[in-house]
Design a protein around this motif. Structure first.
Motif, PDB file in Angstrom:
ATOM      1  N   ILE A  94       0.871  -1.176   0.000  1.00 33.33           N
ATOM      2  CA  ILE A  94       0.000   0.000   0.000  1.00 33.33           C
ATOM      3  C   ILE A  94       0.904   1.221   0.000  1.00 33.33           C
ATOM      4  O   ILE A  94       1.764   1.376   0.871  1.00 33.33           O
ATOM      5  CB  ILE A  94      -0.922  -0.016   1.232  1.00 33.33           C
ATOM      6  N   GLN A  95       0.730   2.073  -0.980  1.00 31.56           N
ATOM      7  CA  GLN A  95       1.569   3.251  -1.144  1.00 31.56           C
ATOM      8  C   GLN A  95       0.718   4.505  -0.915  1.00 31.56           C
ATOM      9  O   GLN A  95      -0.406   4.586  -1.369  1.00 31.56           O
ATOM     10  CB  GLN A  95       2.141   3.303  -2.573  1.00 31.56           C
ATOM     11  N   PHE A  96       1.255   5.447  -0.211  1.00 41.83           N
ATOM     12  CA  PHE A  96       0.574   6.738  -0.106  1.00 41.83           C
ATOM     13  C   PHE A  96       1.636   7.823  -0.013  1.00 41.83           C
ATOM     14  O   PHE A  96       2.747   7.582   0.445  1.00 41.83           O
ATOM     15  CB  PHE A  96      -0.372   6.777   1.105  1.00 41.83           C
ATOM     16  N   LYS A  97       1.293   9.006  -0.448  1.00 42.13           N
ATOM     17  CA  LYS A  97       2.244  10.114  -0.458  1.00 42.13           C
ATOM     18  C   LYS A  97       2.076  10.906   0.834  1.00 42.13           C
ATOM     19  O   LYS A  97       0.975  11.319   1.187  1.00 42.13           O
ATOM     20  CB  LYS A  97       1.999  11.016  -1.674  1.00 42.13           C
ATOM     21  N   TRP A  98       3.190  11.095   1.528  1.00 41.17           N
ATOM     22  CA  TRP A  98       3.152  11.852   2.776  1.00 41.17           C
ATOM     23  C   TRP A  98       2.668  13.282   2.562  1.00 41.17           C
ATOM     24  O   TRP A  98       3.037  13.933   1.581  1.00 41.17           O
ATOM     25  CB  TRP A  98       4.538  11.919   3.409  1.00 41.17           C
ATOM     26  N   GLU A  99       1.863  13.757   3.495  1.00 39.65           N
ATOM     27  CA  GLU A  99       1.495  15.163   3.566  1.00 39.65           C
ATOM     28  C   GLU A  99       1.968  15.707   4.916  1.00 39.65           C
ATOM     29  O   GLU A  99       2.038  14.973   5.902  1.00 39.65           O
ATOM     30  CB  GLU A  99      -0.021  15.350   3.429  1.00 39.65           C
ATOM     31  N   LYS A 100       2.278  16.984   4.945  1.00 38.43           N
ATOM     32  CA  LYS A 100       2.753  17.604   6.182  1.00 38.43           C
ATOM     33  C   LYS A 100       1.731  17.411   7.296  1.00 38.43           C
ATOM     34  O   LYS A 100       0.539  17.652   7.105  1.00 38.43           O
ATOM     35  CB  LYS A 100       3.016  19.094   5.967  1.00 38.43           C
ATOM     36  N   GLY A 101       2.209  16.960   8.455  1.00 40.03           N
ATOM     37  CA  GLY A 101       1.334  16.779   9.602  1.00 40.03           C
ATOM     38  C   GLY A 101       0.705  15.410   9.707  1.00 40.03           C
ATOM     39  O   GLY A 101       0.022  15.111  10.698  1.00 40.03           O
ATOM     40  N   ASP A 102       0.916  14.548   8.719  1.00 39.26           N
ATOM     41  CA  ASP A 102       0.371  13.188   8.772  1.00 39.26           C
ATOM     42  C   ASP A 102       0.942  12.431   9.978  1.00 39.26           C
ATOM     43  O   ASP A 102       2.135  12.520  10.268  1.00 39.26           O
ATOM     44  CB  ASP A 102       0.753  12.394   7.515  1.00 39.26           C
TER      45      ASP A 102
END
Length: 291
Positions: free
Chosen positions: A255-263
């Motif tokens: 499972i791939q997801f792109k980090w966002e600030k504050g995650d």
């Protein structure tokens, strides 16, 4: 039975790119702040987590991963407050990865070169006392790459049994060993280490997780290396084509997801393998590990 996530007023269920549905459950479960003034603040998040500890842990076990997204978590201090809201016992990282202590229970994640791929693993799988939860916080998202992919571990076992039933049976029956004399390690309270000889299991079944057999080993990531648990306990090698296909299965199930600030990403370390994709700098991800 735990209430559905949508019934906890502090959170709304969201979605993220790369999310999958596995056995009817979204992985990861994405929780966002409910609408209303102040609901996205770090203080409100800490209060909501502290008030819903049992419910949140049920969701983590049910979904194997929970992503908190859209909250205003700014730094290591606020991240530490989130970690401490649960009252989970701290467990100190033991291993070769370079890490720096930042604040209380918070450390940098693996500081190895960002150009390198850190292979999928259960945290501290070769250590007797491994964490139950790995919690990650993205302070600075990378401009490109740098994902923390993770894999439902039981799916790897299922696929390996389907494709290589005899090899899996042999690995289960014989067990695995480290090439350094088959040693297991137990870290003692005084800082010393005790080595234990004996085979390691290929898979593990942990309570509360539907009797799923987790692929709890380093067969792929450390195959062929000097210190690993990637050979059979009788000294024979695991066939290279089996290891190669296992690596493909792990990638296919990832499972791939792109980090966002504050995650803030909670991983059930008993149920998920995780890694790190190569990235461009800067990237700052912090970590805490709990029992």
């Amino acid at each position: 039975m735990a209430a559905p996530a949508s019934e906890v007023s502090a959170f709304e269920v969201g979605a993220c790119k790369g999310q999958k549905v596995v056995d009817g459950e979204a992985i990861p479960l994405v929780l966002r702040p409910s609408s209303g003034p102040g609901k996205s603040s770090a203080e409100a998040l800490v209060a909501a987590l502290a008030a819903n500890r049992a419910w949140f842990e049920e969701q983590l076990v049910r979904h194997s991963a929970v992503l908190l997204r859209g909250f205003d978590v700014a730094d290591a201090v606020e991240f530490n407050d989130i970690v401490e809201a649960f009252g989970w016992e701290d467990i100190r990282y033991v291993g070769p990865a370079p890490r720096t202590h930042i604040h209380k229970r918070v450390w940098t994640a693996n500081e190895g070169p960002l150009s390198e791929f850190i292979y999928y693993h259960h945290e501290m799988v070769l250590i007797k006392e491994f964490p139950g939860k790995v919690i990650l916080f993205c302070e600075v998202p990378p401009p490109e790459g740098g994902e923390t992919p993770f894999v439902p571990s039981f799916k790897v076992t299922e696929k390996m049994i389907e494709e290589f039933p005899e090899h899996v049976k042999e690995m289960e029956e014989k067990g695995l060993r480290a090439k350094a004399l088959g040693m297991d390690m137990e870290w003692l309270a005084d800082g010393g280490v005790k080595t234990i000889l004996g085979p390691r299991p290929l898979t593990r079944v942990f309570p509360g997780r539907k009797e799923r057999r987790m692929w709890f080993n380093t067969v792929v990531g450390m195959h062929g290396k000097d210190i690993s648990s990637a050979e059979l306990a009788d000294g024979s090698e695991i066939p290279a084509h089996v290891v190669r296909r296992c690596g493909e299965i792990i990638e296919e199930e990832s499972i791939q997801f792109k980090w966002e600030k504050g995650d803030v990403l909670f991983l059930d370390n008993l149920a998920t393998l995780h890694g790190r994709r190569p990235s461009l700098p800067p990237r700052k991800v912090l970590v805490a590990t709990c029992k």
